[in-house]
Write a protein that holds these residues in place. Structure first.
Motif, PDB file in Angstrom:
ATOM      1  N   PRO A   1       0.995  -1.225   0.137  1.00 47.63           N
ATOM      2  CA  PRO A   1      -0.112   0.116  -0.097  1.00 47.63           C
ATOM      3  C   PRO A   1       0.948   1.562   0.098  1.00 47.63           C
ATOM      4  O   PRO A   1       0.072   2.646  -0.464  1.00 47.63           O
TER       5      PRO A   1
ATOM      6  N   PRO B   1      -1.750   8.481   3.202  1.00 47.31           N
ATOM      7  CA  PRO B   1      -2.871   7.180   2.764  1.00 47.31           C
ATOM      8  C   PRO B   1      -3.558   7.426   2.180  1.00 47.31           C
ATOM      9  O   PRO B   1      -3.734   8.835   2.249  1.00 47.31           O
TER      10      PRO B   1
ATOM     11  N   MET C   1      -7.345   3.016   2.058  1.00 44.60           N
ATOM     12  CA  MET C   1      -6.876   2.406   3.483  1.00 44.60           C
ATOM     13  C   MET C   1      -8.528   2.895   4.287  1.00 44.60           C
ATOM     14  O   MET C   1      -8.158   2.096   5.263  1.00 44.60           O
TER      15      MET C   1
END
Length: 136
Positions: A105, A126, A130
């Motif tokens: 990620p 992020p 997420m």
């Protein structure tokens, strides 16, 4: 190997049910031992229930718990990737799956050309993808 080590068999594309069952049946028939069936799958929200259903059927046939060790989606399609993460997580919960991992990620441009991370290259934070972990 320590006696308490969990041995996992990891295969990609559980949507190819026949390929998966062929592998596991041959592996088991030849004395293969494992503790958990682990699968990688990258797909949209609409296919998640069927793919996870295959994971469950394969694992149930051998009495093994299962999880999804790889999931990801296009960072430039954050909303649809987030929806897919929610769909997979919900399907895993409903079918007894042990969990899900988002594959890589934190990757972002310019460090890599991989476009299936969940980080915003501009903010280095992020993306909404997420949030899918908290919405399932």
């Amino acid at each position: 190997m320590a006696p308490s080590t969990t041995v996992c068999i990891h295969l990609a594309q559980p949507q190819k049910y026949d390929v998966m069952t062929t592998f596991f049946s041959r592996y088991a028939a030849n004395g293969g031992k494992w503790d958990m069936s682990v699968f990688s799958s990258y797909g949209s929200a609409d296919v998640a229930p069927g793919i996870v259903g295959n994971m469950r059927k394969i694992s149930a046939a051998y009495g093994k718990p299962f999880l999804q060790s790889e999931f990801g989606g296009r960072v430039d399609r954050a909303s649809s990737t987030q929806a897919a993460l929610v769909a997979y997580t919900k399907a895993l919960k409903a079918n007894g799956g042990q969990g899900i991992f988002y594959w890589e990620p934190e990757c972002m441009s310019p460090f890599t050309g991989y476009n299936m991370g969940a980080w915003d290259s501009a903010t280095q934070r992020p993306t909404v993808i997420m949030n899918g972990f908290t919405q399932a």
